[in-house]
Design a protein around this motif. Structure first.
Motif, PDB file in Angstrom:
ATOM      1  N   LYS A  62       0.836  -1.207   0.000  1.00  0.00           N
ATOM      2  CA  LYS A  62       0.000   0.000   0.000  1.00  0.00           C
ATOM      3  C   LYS A  62       0.864   1.248   0.000  1.00  0.00           C
ATOM      4  CE  LYS A  62      -3.971  -2.059   2.209  1.00  0.00           C
ATOM      5  NZ  LYS A  62      -5.012  -1.933   3.223  1.00  0.00           N
ATOM      6  N   CYS A  63       0.349   2.292  -0.621  1.00  0.00           N
ATOM      7  CA  CYS A  63       1.051   3.562  -0.675  1.00  0.00           C
ATOM      8  C   CYS A  63       0.065   4.707  -0.487  1.00  0.00           C
ATOM      9  CB  CYS A  63       1.771   3.726  -2.011  1.00  0.00           C
ATOM     10  SG  CYS A  63       2.617   5.313  -2.182  1.00  0.00           S
ATOM     11  N   GLU A  64       0.499   5.670   0.301  1.00  0.00           N
ATOM     12  CA  GLU A  64      -0.329   6.851   0.533  1.00  0.00           C
ATOM     13  C   GLU A  64       0.556   8.088   0.512  1.00  0.00           C
ATOM     14  OE1 GLU A  64      -2.316   6.840   4.318  1.00  0.00           O
ATOM     15  OE2 GLU A  64      -3.175   8.838   4.034  1.00  0.00           O
ATOM     16  N   GLN A  65       0.062   9.160  -0.087  1.00  0.00           N
ATOM     17  CA  GLN A  65       0.791  10.436  -0.035  1.00  0.00           C
ATOM     18  C   GLN A  65      -0.164  11.525   0.447  1.00  0.00           C
ATOM     19  OE1 GLN A  65       0.316  13.205  -2.323  1.00  0.00           O
ATOM     20  NE2 GLN A  65      -0.987  12.246  -3.886  1.00  0.00           N
ATOM     21  N   ASN A  66       0.363  12.379   1.327  1.00  0.00           N
ATOM     22  CA  ASN A  66      -0.447  13.500   1.825  1.00  0.00           C
ATOM     23  C   ASN A  66       0.114  14.832   1.364  1.00  0.00           C
ATOM     24  OD1 ASN A  66       1.809  13.725   3.398  1.00  0.00           O
ATOM     25  ND2 ASN A  66       0.782  13.369   5.349  1.00  0.00           N
ATOM     26  N   LEU A  67       0.764  14.800   0.198  1.00  0.00           N
ATOM     27  CA  LEU A  67       1.377  16.007  -0.364  1.00  0.00           C
ATOM     28  C   LEU A  67       0.425  16.744  -1.297  1.00  0.00           C
ATOM     29  CD1 LEU A  67       4.775  14.283  -1.127  1.00  0.00           C
ATOM     30  CD2 LEU A  67       4.387  16.008   0.627  1.00  0.00           C
ATOM     31  N   GLY A  68      -0.732  16.154  -1.535  1.00  0.00           N
ATOM     32  CA  GLY A  68      -1.691  16.778  -2.443  1.00  0.00           C
ATOM     33  C   GLY A  68      -1.323  16.635  -3.911  1.00  0.00           C
ATOM     34  N   HIS A  69      -0.428  15.705  -4.220  1.00  0.00           N
ATOM     35  CA  HIS A  69      -0.004  15.514  -5.608  1.00  0.00           C
ATOM     36  C   HIS A  69      -1.053  14.775  -6.414  1.00  0.00           C
ATOM     37  CE1 HIS A  69       4.507  15.811  -4.315  1.00  0.00           C
ATOM     38  NE2 HIS A  69       3.902  16.974  -4.330  1.00  0.00           N
ATOM     39  N   ASP A  70      -1.039  15.043  -7.733  1.00  0.00           N
ATOM     40  CA  ASP A  70      -2.011  14.397  -8.617  1.00  0.00           C
ATOM     41  C   ASP A  70      -1.497  13.088  -9.203  1.00  0.00           C
ATOM     42  OD1 ASP A  70      -2.948  17.619  -9.917  1.00  0.00           O
ATOM     43  OD2 ASP A  70      -3.953  16.382  -8.412  1.00  0.00           O
ATOM     44  N   THR A  71      -0.184  12.922  -9.248  1.00  0.00           N
ATOM     45  CA  THR A  71       0.386  11.778  -9.949  1.00  0.00           C
ATOM     46  C   THR A  71       1.148  10.881  -8.978  1.00  0.00           C
ATOM     47  OG1 THR A  71       0.649  13.211 -11.873  1.00  0.00           O
ATOM     48  CG2 THR A  71       1.758  11.086 -11.952  1.00  0.00           C
ATOM     49  N   MET A  72       0.952   9.577  -9.119  1.00  0.00           N
ATOM     50  CA  MET A  72       1.652   8.600  -8.282  1.00  0.00           C
ATOM     51  C   MET A  72       2.255   7.513  -9.152  1.00  0.00           C
ATOM     52  SD  MET A  72      -0.838   8.337  -4.942  1.00  0.00           S
ATOM     53  CE  MET A  72       0.401   7.466  -3.959  1.00  0.00           C
ATOM     54  N   TYR A  73       3.295   6.880  -8.635  1.00  0.00           N
ATOM     55  CA  TYR A  73       4.089   5.931  -9.422  1.00  0.00           C
ATOM     56  C   TYR A  73       4.458   4.708  -8.580  1.00  0.00           C
ATOM     57  CZ  TYR A  73       5.201  10.440 -11.716  1.00  0.00           C
ATOM     58  OH  TYR A  73       5.136  11.679 -12.307  1.00  0.00           O
ATOM     59  N   TRP A  74       4.712   3.617  -9.274  1.00  0.00           N
ATOM     60  CA  TRP A  74       5.407   2.484  -8.681  1.00  0.00           C
ATOM     61  C   TRP A  74       6.676   2.221  -9.481  1.00  0.00           C
ATOM     62  CZ3 TRP A  74       5.049   0.570  -4.104  1.00  0.00           C
ATOM     63  CH2 TRP A  74       3.831   0.588  -3.416  1.00  0.00           C
ATOM     64  N   TYR A  75       7.791   2.025  -8.734  1.00  0.00           N
ATOM     65  CA  TYR A  75       9.073   1.684  -9.316  1.00  0.00           C
ATOM     66  C   TYR A  75       9.552   0.363  -8.713  1.00  0.00           C
ATOM     67  CZ  TYR A  75       9.780   6.538 -10.897  1.00  0.00           C
ATOM     68  OH  TYR A  75       9.675   7.760 -11.523  1.00  0.00           O
TER      69      TYR A  75
END
Lengths: 114, 112
Positions: free
Chosen positions: A22-35
């Motif tokens: 699972k991944c969560e971001q609270n930066l308000g970004h629109d784009t997320m990635y998996w590497y």
């Protein structure tokens, strides 16, 4: 803390099992990635989502299925795990403003398939 | 295809010395970024240089970009033991939704 977080940090499992990261971001970004980062430290993009929509899908086996329930979350489900899936998986996010794709990385999930 | 290629693969220097790492890429770019990765951690963005810039500074970091040679360099001045990490360049191509492509990294060891 504002950040990109991933769970779990370590994952040890048998071949053939199914697992999720699972991944969560609270930066308000629109784009997320998996590497995926292999043992030689080579970092390769797997998927990218923008506002819950898949925009990049590199050559990844379809045993890997990303899911984005909302723009702050991007989960990775892996079916029928294989030895070659052992690696460190990083989630990242980036803001849309400026379109520089500057990446903010999570701490990584070390997956070991036995 | 791989875009960024760092050189050298590994670099070992004494504290106080300067460290220079190079990166080459293949196609035209929108920008080039440098990241640092401490052992067991995620990558951290250091600095970004746009294709119309030639040099950029941030603290002890200096980045140059030569678009005619498709290359960039990262200079860390007055290195410290805490600078020990892997450093990656990443190229953002010009076209649409193409992903940021990372090189294999330079492993820097700064010896106190």
């Amino acid at each position: 803390d504002t950040a990109v977080s991933q769970t779990p940090k370590y994952l040890v499992t048998q071949m053939g099992n199914d697992k999720s990261i699972k991944c969560e971001q609270n930066l308000g970004h629109d784009t997320m990635y998996w590497y995926k980062q292999d043992s030689k430290k080579f970092l390769k993009i797997m998927f990218s989502y923008n506002n819950k929509e898949l925009i990049i899908n590199e050559t990844v086996p379809n045993r890997f299925s990303p899911k984005s329930p909302d723009k702050a979350h991007l989960n990775l489900h892996i079916n029928s795990l294989e030895l070659g899936d052992s690696a460190v998986y990083f989630c990242a996010s980036s803001p849309s403003v400026g379109r520089t794709d500057t990446q903010y990385f999570g701490p990584g999930t070390r997956l070991t398939v036995l | 295809s791989q875009q960024g290629e760092e050189d050298p693969q590994a670099l070992s220097i004494q504290e106080g010395e300067n460290a220079t790492m190079n990166c080459s890429y293949k196609t035209s770019i929108n920008n080039l970024q440098w990241y640092r990765q401490n052992s067991g951690r995620g990558l951290v963005h250091l600095i970004l240089i746009r294709s119309n810039e030639r040099e950029k500074h941030s603290g002890r970091l200096r980045v140059t970009l030569d678009t005619s040679k498709k290359s960039s360099s990262l200079l860390i001045t007055a290195s410290r033991a805490a600078d020990t990490a892997s450093y990656f360049c990443a190229a953002k191509r010009n076209s649409g939704n193409t992903p940021l492509v990372f090189g294999k990294g330079t492993r820097l060891s700064v010896i106190a």
